[in-house]
Scaffold this motif. Structure first.
Motif, PDB file in Angstrom:
ATOM      1  N   VAL A  48       0.844  -1.199   0.000  1.00  8.30           N
ATOM      2  CA  VAL A  48       0.000   0.000   0.000  1.00  8.30           C
ATOM      3  C   VAL A  48       0.879   1.248   0.000  1.00  8.30           C
ATOM      4  N   VAL A  49       1.870   1.250   0.883  1.00  4.58           N
ATOM      5  CA  VAL A  49       2.749   2.420   0.950  1.00  4.58           C
ATOM      6  C   VAL A  49       3.455   2.628  -0.380  1.00  4.58           C
ATOM      7  N   MET A  50       3.893   1.523  -0.948  1.00  4.76           N
ATOM      8  CA  MET A  50       4.592   1.636  -2.218  1.00  4.76           C
ATOM      9  C   MET A  50       3.651   2.142  -3.309  1.00  4.76           C
ATOM     10  N   ALA A  51       2.457   1.581  -3.335  1.00  2.00           N
ATOM     11  CA  ALA A  51       1.512   1.964  -4.377  1.00  2.00           C
ATOM     12  C   ALA A  51       1.186   3.451  -4.293  1.00  2.00           C
ATOM     13  N   LEU A  52       1.150   3.968  -3.068  1.00  2.30           N
ATOM     14  CA  LEU A  52       0.840   5.385  -2.929  1.00  2.30           C
ATOM     15  C   LEU A  52       1.945   6.245  -3.525  1.00  2.30           C
ATOM     16  N   GLN A  53       3.134   5.715  -3.555  1.00  2.00           N
ATOM     17  CA  GLN A  53       4.231   6.489  -4.114  1.00  2.00           C
ATOM     18  C   GLN A  53       4.354   6.307  -5.612  1.00  2.00           C
ATOM     19  N   PHE A  54       3.568   5.423  -6.142  1.00  2.00           N
ATOM     20  CA  PHE A  54       3.644   5.176  -7.584  1.00  2.00           C
ATOM     21  C   PHE A  54       3.094   6.387  -8.307  1.00  2.00           C
ATOM     22  N   ASP A  55       3.842   6.818  -9.302  1.00  2.00           N
ATOM     23  CA  ASP A  55       3.446   8.016 -10.015  1.00  2.00           C
ATOM     24  C   ASP A  55       2.781   7.600 -11.319  1.00  2.00           C
ATOM     25  N   GLY A  56       1.463   7.716 -11.329  1.00  2.00           N
ATOM     26  CA  GLY A  56       0.709   7.278 -12.498  1.00  2.00           C
ATOM     27  C   GLY A  56       1.016   8.091 -13.740  1.00  2.00           C
ATOM     28  N   GLN A  57       1.455   9.315 -13.552  1.00  2.00           N
ATOM     29  CA  GLN A  57       1.680  10.179 -14.711  1.00  2.00           C
ATOM     30  C   GLN A  57       3.145  10.180 -15.149  1.00  2.00           C
TER      31      GLN A  57
END
Lengths: 516, 523, 99, 631
Positions: A48-57
């Motif tokens: 979850v923490v990692m996914a939040l840092q994922f930059d979709g753009q």
């Protein structure tokens, strides 16, 4: 980009956990479970923490990249990185593992369980499998991917073979050999790829000069066979019903829910970008097989009396949809296929877990004919079962609908008739899914079922997250779509496909959609 | 007399130089063979009671010394003994591998904790099986320590085999390696009739194969006028004519070596001998002979016959495919684990042949890596086989392995790791080895051979995994064997084998580097 | 005399030896057939040495004789042992290991 | 084109309309037994609040000018990828408004009624949960601003319908009926799915505005395809031919469900869909004609079935089919008919709800017996039910001044405007309506009592009768109100378009002819079922009656053509899978095992045979070398 080795840590945590759990004394099964559950939650938290840092753009296709030399002699690197597609699949694994552990809390120690393994062993294997699953999705080196792809078989082999039902040896063996058929041919193709490109690094392969079309056509087959068996696509599917029937529900969830996605994931990640010409060349055949699979799986499911086999065939039908979405080469199709993977993971989990709860209440019988009228004594169980069934038939409002509709739309966009025919599949899906529900849950209460207990708190709490995610993502799939769309666009560019434009007018801009 | 005189005359006497021997280059072999002689002397003069500790000390000190000597030669690339021996990178690596495997093999052979009556060898090989004598000897706790002398000679021969650079040396090495093994095969403590039968079969067929080799060598010599590999290669490149002679010669020589590696159709001794021989010997033999013989085959083909590769690669194609499939298919229906592993070793030989067929540096490297990986795994396999026992000794029938995972999870897990390695599952040495030889073959254009190998691997996976099924997926019953607790010897060997099997799967690069830096054969 | 005749003779001897291995039942005779093959090789070596005009072949022949002697020691030991256990020198007798 | 207004003021509560009952459903379904006590009231409350909001919105909407009555609210992006962009967005216009009112107001009444009707059911809480779910889905259906979101509501109501039909799932027939409804609806859904896909491929969007805005650029063939696919969808949901078979079985559900879902609201969704898509049908004449044909066929099928059934609910269901046939037919007529389709839909929603609830009330007093042959002479036993039922009957027969008269007459008139034949057919169907409704009323309330032993008919409690009374009032005055005071044509015209054509027959003549025929039908019904003794066991009847009792063989056709072949195919494939595909897999394993066993004897154990194969091997090696050299 941050330099914290997210993916390595993500893989290491369950691995270490697995070892620790395996080393616990046999006399402490409860501690093993608790520890395994805690570790899986830690992994989920990390994801979850990692996914939040994922930059979709982000302009970078792969994020959280790590790369070290591993076997320079073969041009092999230890390269990890995730694009949106991999990220959501890792997230799916991370979600399903704790659920599986929770749901399978007592699966391997009940007296009627004829498994030969220890309790801690089962949970250690699950954690080991989680490492492999994360690795297989995170690998950006073809060799590394293959290593996880094959190594993954072993924990599953043991989970089926040691903890399964009556036919477990046969099923485990069949699973393994079948998978090896694909795996070894993929090995041959992978070697060919290496010989042609001189590297295993995915990015470098793509950056390198393209492979000539004839070679592509040969190498593609090796890769695709492996993925088609894993997925499983008609007619390479017969291992799945046996494996599912012999598995514990938790095993089946991870097997069909996540592991089989490696097949479809591999098609998107490897087959399409590396072999665009071959993908294009074989697409008609694959599409035909996928559509056959949709109907074949559904019709066979309609005639099954064994719940687990039935769900296995239904999965095969669903995988037909996913493969269809991938090989029509439309953004909508591939995006849809990815969403469908998530959706199918969730719906499969719901189906197998509820079915597992049900079977547990009747000495493990998986025969549909052994059940009727369960709704009366166990309404909550029946309710979740119905939910799982609806999720499986892609009820609008649930995430499976998002996936299925996008797949069909993407297909229709490219091949109108194929899309039209495939759409008919939704009727048969409804037929077999509701047949199961009607036979098992409704009507007069079957003898021996009058006093079965409804779901316990633990059992419910394993299902609630699935249901919540299914509904939430069905109504608001943006978190997933935002992440996968850039990756899908990249795939489309690499395949060199463009979406068909609408026949009249241009894309409407009058929609007031606030595209964030 | 007259004939000799004519020959002497014909040779045209040139000033005769004293042959020089660089002892440093020969040190590894000399140490081992010398120790063999010492061992014989010990056997003759030491009192029975101290023989074993002395012999064991001798063996291990010797082997470690030999290993040091091999390492000491790192980087050397020259011929020795007037060109009869080639001390080059691949040769040294193979020698080193032989020594290391010999250490592990010695550990297995030294084990006395498993059998209640002692080690794996007959108290007196000369006593009749089942006779009163035999019982007496056993009861008195006699042990045969001659095995160590045999062992050392065999190791010496194995170390010589891959560095032999002419036909004579190759033949001598072959025999020095084989003769002690024939004897060792016949010395089992239990099931002695089988053991003797194995020895007889091994001996007769081995001698038969040696004769093939020798006659081929004679023809080759006749064609090229020299027994040295380098000159043979040169004359094969320059001379023409006498095609039939040269092809027959090559055929016979290669057949002789193929026998040693157990390639089909020269494989039939393998199952019988592996099954009958004492298990530690089988393990040692299966691992070390394969290294030595493949080393010899590679040198013979690459150095002496390299110029004729277009002639023999198709033949090796056929042999390789035949070997893989015969091994894999026949193993499917075996019920004795030793016999099954024997067939598996045939199949594995077929896979290694892929590296040979590649005829490239990659092929050589791949084959060597595979050999080393395979050798360690095999030692581990036989170590475990020697530990799984019932009241009649080793319980080699597969049915007795049912449920072993429940009874001895650690041993069963280790065995599973070995099986996975032999299957070629990633993260084990077997996978890297397969990858190395497959990719070498593929790079040399042998796509279809790779496909065939893939299919054979599949078939093989079936019987490897069958053992896992038996051990882990079946409930133990009263038939199930028990795992005897070994002494430190077997434990070390097993631990080393398992560690290397996993390590080479996870971090193969150091060994690959080592092999790659070794370069190719000296010509 | 043309040395190639010796080569032909050696080939004949080799063939006879090989045939002997295949058709004879007595282990000793089989073993002697193998020795015959070795000696056929020896003959060939010597003949070729003569043809090639160097000594290598003759040297080989000496070595082979030594090796053959060692082989006899080992071989007879094994055969005798078998004979004692089984009261038979038939090479077809030991047939426990098969399939 | 209408102006789209941002949803401000009360219209900002658009989302709440859906969210309220949805939340109600969630609470009721997930909370467990704790809410058993007050749960049902919560269910009523949410719908009631919705109704109030809806009325408030109506008032606010009427305050705007006709062009400014479309309000749109965009929540978030829902599905997007490539050029697909679908928003979670709601739109309220005049058409949706009337539906919202129908759903919430009639819904509220039925919820209240259910408090009484279901008072003894142990699963009452679940029932209200499902009802709330239905209301939420139905509102989503009519408030969606694009087809895909509409599809969500479309399936949502299907789900609720499935759940409610099989509410008493302990009865196998109920469970089977629910499944059947769902699956047949799925066939319709295929139509809707494909229609959406064609729209997307054609227009690049599935939003109402975008699609309707560019119909002129699409070819007529495409539009016809879309139209036919939408018709298939409508046929599924609205139980039109050929997907009509589920509705009669759906009467297995509790009667309030039949009233709300299978009479007033859900089954009319097809009419909504066609009316909503008027821009497409207007440009696709063939598709519109197909709509009329389907409507006409169903109108007669329903009427005939309704005339033959002895089960009061099934008879009413037949009538519902028939009346929806009227609406569909009207919608197929184009701009002359849309408005009246909706008009009839509204009046029908009220009076049919009343009739169903009345039937429920009767059943409530008759120990849940539905067989009209065991009714009779109930007018004294249950006065309120009797009175309200008769009002409903007169309304549906189209007797002035009851509301059904105005709407049905408008349709008949519109039918004559476009096609005389269709006009005549509508009148004939009206006559049959007269017959079966009279038959129903006569068998139930008149004649002699044919009650079963131990049955003591009694009036239902107030909580049930008050909704009946309200609905009866609606059935009486709604037509007049909507037509003259509400001006339904002008109200809907901006959305659906409206035109009036002159017809040859004067208005009064048409009405007279219609009324005479209806009364004739009614008289025949009266003579047959009020004057004569009604036998307890149904007489054999003529072929048409027998066919009608078998639902005009709808099930038989489905079974023969679809269900049986499917099962045969399924059984064949199961066999094929095991014997051929898996047979191949296991066969190849067996092949290698067999090969192994076949080869083992060659490992004979004889040294000489090994030696022979070595010689053979050497020969092979040499031969191979020679062959290579030769080639």
């Amino acid at each position: 980009m941050n330099s914290f080795p997210w993916l390595t840590v993500l893989g290491l945590v369950p691995l270490i956990g697995s070892v620790v759990v395996a080393l616990l004394p046999k006399s402490m099964p409860l501690l093993a479970k608790q520890l395994a559950f805690a570790i899986s939650l830690v992994v989920l938290g990390l994801v979850v923490v990692m996914a939040l840092q994922f930059d979709g753009q982000s302009e970078f296709v792969f994020q959280f990249q790590e790369s070290y030399d591993w076997i320079p002699a073969f041009g092999v690197t230890y390269s990890l990185g995730v694009d949106g597609i991999a990220l959501v699949l890792i997230a799916l694994s991370a979600v399903l593992v704790p659920i599986t552990i929770l749901a399978g809390w007592n699966d391997v120690e009940q007296p009627q369980s004829d498994s030969v393994g220890s309790v801690k062993g089962y949970f250690a294997l699950i954690l080991l499998l989680e490492t492999m699953m994360i690795g297989v999705f995170a690998a950006t080196d073809v060799f590394l991917f293959y290593v996880f792809f094959e190594a993954m078989l072993i924990p599953v082999y043991f989970m089926i073979g040691r903890y399964g039902g009556a036919q477990r040896s046969y099923a485990a063996m069949k699973f393994l050999i079948y998978s090896l058929v694909g795996g070894l041919f993929m090995l041959a193709a992978m070697i060919g790829l290496y010989v042609v490109t001189g590297t295993f690094n995915f990015t470098q392969i793509l950056l390198g000069a393209g492979i000539d079309a004839n070679t592509q056509k040969i190498l593609f087959l090796g890769f695709f066979l492996a993925f088609a068996i894993k997925a499983p696509m008609w007619p390479f599917h017969t291992w799945l019903p046996d494996a599912a029937a012999a598995s514990k529900p938790g095993t089946a969830v991870l097997l069909i829910g996540v592991l089989d996605k490696v097949g479809t994931f591999g098609m998107i990640r490897y087959c399409l970008p590396i072999f665009p010409a071959a993908s294009d060349f074989y697409a008609p055949v694959i599409i035909a097989l996928a559509v056959i699979g949709v109907f074949y799986g559904a019709f066979v499911a309609l005639g099954q009396n064994d719940l687990k086999r039935l769900f296995a065939y239904s999965s095969m039908s669903h995988f037909g949809f996913i493969i269809l979405g991938i090989f029509v080469f439309t953004t909508i199709g591939i995006s849809g296929a990815t969403v469908y993977m998530i959706a199918h993971g969730l719906s499969t989990a719901a189906l197998f877990l509820t079915a597992g709860y049900l079977m547990q209440r009747r000495n493990g019988s998986s025969l549909l004919s052994d059940y009727s009228g369960v709704n009366k004594p166990a309404p909550v169980l029946a309710g979740f079962f119905l939910f799982a069934a609806l999720s499986s038939l892609a009820l609008p409002g649930l995430v499976s609908f998002v996936g299925e509709f996008m797949v069909l739309l993407g297909t229709f966009q490219r091949y109108m008739w194929v899309g039209g025919i495939a759409t008919l599949g939704i009727v048969i899906t409804a037929a077999y899914v509701l047949r199961v529900y009607q036979k098992s849950m409704t009507g007069a209460v079957g003898s021996g079922l009058e006093h079965i207990k409804d779901l316990t708190g633990r059992e419910i709490s394993a299902l609630v997250p699935i249901a919540a995610l299914t509904i939430f993502l069905g109504l608001y799939p943006a978190p997933v779509l935002n992440v996968i769309n850039p990756a899908v666009n990249t795939v489309m560019v690499m395949v060199g496909a463009t979406d068909p434009a609408p026949t009249v007018g241009l894309i409407s801009t009058t929609s007031q959609g606030a595209q964030q | 007399m007259n004939a000799v005189a004519t020959v002497v005359h014909a040779v045209d006497v040139t000033p005769w130089e004293m042959p020089t021997l660089d002892y440093r280059l020969l040190a590894p072999v000399l140490i081992v063979l010398g120790a063999g002689v010492v061992s014989v002397l010990f056997e003759a003069f030491l009192p029975r009671g101290v023989r074993r500790p002395v012999q064991l000390t001798l063996v291990f000190v010797t082997l470690i010394a030999a290993l040091v000597a091999v390492i000491n030669l790192n980087g050397v690339r020259e011929t020795a003994g007037q060109g009869a021996l080639a001390i080059d990178g691949p040769g040294l690596i193979l020698q080193g591998a032989v020594v290391v495997i010999a250490i592990l093999g010695a550990l297995l052979m030294a084990e006395r904790g498993l059998d209640p009556n002692g080690d794996a060898f007959a108290a007196r090989a000369s006593s009749l099986p089942g006779s009163e004598d035999e019982r007496q000897f056993t009861a008195r706790g006699y042990f045969q320590t001659e095995i160590w002398a045999f062992f050392l000679f065999a190791v010496g021969g194995m170390m010589l085999f891959p560095i032999a650079n002419d036909l004579l040396m190759m033949f001598v090495a072959l025999e020095v390696m084989s003769l002690p093994l024939y004897l060792l095969a016949g010395m089992a403590r239990r099931r002695r009739l089988l053991s003797q039968e194995a020895a007889l079969k091994y001996f007769v067929l081995g001698a038969f194969a040696s004769a093939f080799f020798l006659y081929g060598a004679a023809l080759l010599y006749g064609f090229s006028g020299s027994i040295s590999f380098g000159e043979i290669a040169a004359s094969l490149g320059s001379k023409t004519g006498e095609t039939a002679l040269i092809l027959i010669a090559i055929g016979l020589v290669v057949a002789g070596v193929l026998f040693k590696i157990g390639a089909a159709p020269f494989h039939q001794w393998v199952p019988d001998v592996y099954q009958g021989a004492p298990t530690p010997v089988t393990g040692f033999m299966a691992a070390a002979v394969k290294i030595a013989a493949f080393g010899a085959l590679l040198r013979l083909l690459y150095v002496a016959l390299g110029g004729m590769r277009w002639d023999w690669t198709p033949m090796l194609w056929v042999i390789s495919i035949l070997t893989m499939f015969v091994g894999a298919i026949l193993a499917l229906t075996q019920s004795d684990i030793k016999r099954m592993i024997a067939y598996s070793s045939i199949a594995q030989a077929g896979f290694i042949l892929l590296g040979v067929v590649a005829v490239s540096a990659k092929g050589l490297e791949g084959a060597i890596f595979y050999l080393i990986a395979y050798a360690f795994t095999t030692i581990g396999v036989f170590a475990i086989i020697s530990m799984v026992r019932d009241e009649n000794g080793e319980a080699t029938h597969l049915s007795k392995w049912a449920g072993l995972g429940r009874q001895s999870p650690v041993i069963a897990t280790l065995f599973t790791i070995f099986m996975l390695a032999l299957t070629g599952i990633p993260l084990t040495s077997g996978f890297i080895g397969k990858f190395a030889v497959f990719s070498a073959a593929y790079a040399s254009g042998d796509k279809w051979l790779v496909i065939a190998a893939v299919v054979a691997s599949l078939i093989a996976a079936f019987f490897y995994m069958r053992v896992v099924v038996l051990m882990f997926f079946t409930e133990p019953n009263e038939e199930t064997a028990i795992v005897a607790i070994p002494s430190i010897f077997t434990t070390i060997a097993l631990a080393a084998a398992a560690t290397v099997t996993v390590l080479l799967g996870v971090v193969p690069q150091p060994l690959l580097d080592l092999i790659a830096n070794a370069g190719v054969f000296i010509r | 005399m043309n040395p190639s005749n010796y080569v032909i003779l050696s080939a004949l001897l080799f063939g006879i030896g090989a045939l002997g291995v295949l058709v004879r039942r007595n282990a000793i005779v089989v073993f002697m057939s193998v020795e015959l093959m070795l000696n056929a090789a020896n003959l060939a070596f010597v003949a070729f040495a003569r043809m090639n005009g160097n000594l290598d072949g003759q040297v080989v022949a000496f070595f082979v004789m030594v090796v053959a002697a060692a082989e006899v020691v080992v071989g007879l030991a094994i055969i005798v042992q078998i004979f004692r256990s089984r009261r038979s020198a038939s090479i077809d007798e030991p047939n426990l290991l098969k399939y | 084109m209408q102006e789209v207004m941002p949803a401000t003021g009360v219209f900002s509560l658009l989302w709440l309309l859906i969210a309220l009952p949805l939340a109600g459903a969630a609470i009721l379904l997930f909370s467990g037994r704790k809410t058993n006590k007050w749960g049902p009231y919560l269910g009523v409350f949410t719908v009631f609040v919705d109704a109030i909001i809806a009325i408030w919105m109506l008032i606010a909407m009427m305050g705007n000018s006709a062009e400014q009555r479309t309000f749109s609210q965009n929540e978030f992006s829902w599905m997007f990828a490539g050029n697909l962009k679908v928003d979670m967005a709601f739109q309220l216009d005049q058409l949706s408004m009337v539906f919202v009112l129908l759903i919430t107001v009639v819904g509220t009444l039925i919820h209240i009624y259910s408090l009484g009707y279901m008072s003894h059911d142990p699963d009452k809480r679940k029932f209200f949960g499902y009802l709330n779910l239905f209301v939420a889905a139905m509102l989503l259906l009519v408030l969606a601003n694009n087809y895909l979101l509409l599809y969500v509501g479309w399936e949502g109501v299907g789900l609720a319908s499935f759940l409610l039909i099989s509410f008493w799932q302990i009865k196998p027939t109920a469970a089977a009926a629910g499944k059947k409804a769902f699956i047949i609806n799925r066939v319709g859904d295929v139509g809707l799915s494909l229609a959406i896909m064609v729209m997307f491929v054609t227009f690049g969007s599935v939003g109402f505005d975008e699609v309707f805005g560019s119909t002129s650029q699409a070819s007529e063939g495409t539009l016809t395809a879309i139209g036919l696919l939408l018709l298939l969808a409508a046929a599924g949901k609205s139980a039109q031919f050929p997907l009509q078979a589920w509705l009669l079985d759906a009467m297995e559900g509790p009667t309030p469900v039949s009233a709300l879902i299978h009479a007033a609201t859900m089954v009319t969704a097809g009419v909504y869909l066609i009316t909503r898509s008027n821009a497409i049908f207007d440009a696709a004449a063939w598709a519109a004609t197909a709509v009329v044909v389907v409507g006409v066929i169903t109108m007669f099928m329903g009427a005939i079935i309704g005339s033959a059934k002895d089960d009061i609910k099934k008879s009413l269901a037949g009538s519902t089919m028939s009346q929806i046939g009227y609406m569909v037919l009207a919608a197929g007529l184009g701009p002359v008919g849309y408005v009246f389709a909706i008009f009839h839909l509204l009046t029908h929603g009220v009076f049919k709800a009343g009739l169903f609830l009345g039937a429920g009330s009767v059943m409530h007093g008759m120990n849940d017996n539905v067989n009209m042959r065991r009714y009779g002479a109930l007018r004294t036993a249950m006065m309120v039910t009797y009175a309200t039922f008769i009002i409903g009957t007169l309304s549906i027969m189209g007797i002035p001044p009851f509301s059904g008269f105005w709407s049905k007459d408008s349709i008949i008139h519109a039918a004559f405007e476009s096609n005389t034949l269709v006009g005549i057919l509508t009148i004939i169907a009206a006559a049959i309506t007269g017959f079966y409704m009279t038959r129903m009323a006569a068998m139930t309330f008149f004649g002699k009592a044919r009650w079963e032993d131990g049955v003591h008919p009694h009036e239902s409690p107030k909580v049930m009768t008050i909704p009946l009374i309200i609905l009866a009032i609606g059935s009486t005055f709604m037509g007049i109100a909507l037509l003259f005071w509400g001006n339904i044509e002008t109200w809907l015209e901006p959305v659906t378009g409206f035109e009036e054509k002159h017809i040859a027959i004067p208005e009064w003549a048409l009405i007279t002819i219609t009324l005479i025929l209806v009364l004739a039908g009614a008289a025949y019904g009266w003579i047959q079922y009020a004057r004569r003794e009604v036998p307890l066991v149904a007489p054999r009847g003529n072929w048409l009656t027998r066919a009608a009792r078998q639902d005009l063989y709808g099930d038989a056709v489905n079974n023969t053509l679809v269900v049986q072949p499917s099962f045969w195919l399924s059984r064949f494939l199961v066999w094929f899978d095991g014997s051929w595909i898996d047979g191949f897999v296991n066969g190849s394993a067996a092949f290698f095992g067999g090969l192994s066993a076949r080869l083992r004897p060659y490992q004979s154990g004889f040294i000489r045979s090994y030696a022979l194969s070595m010689v053979g091997g050497a020969v092979l090696v040499v031969l191979a070398l020679v062959l290579v050299r030769l080639s």
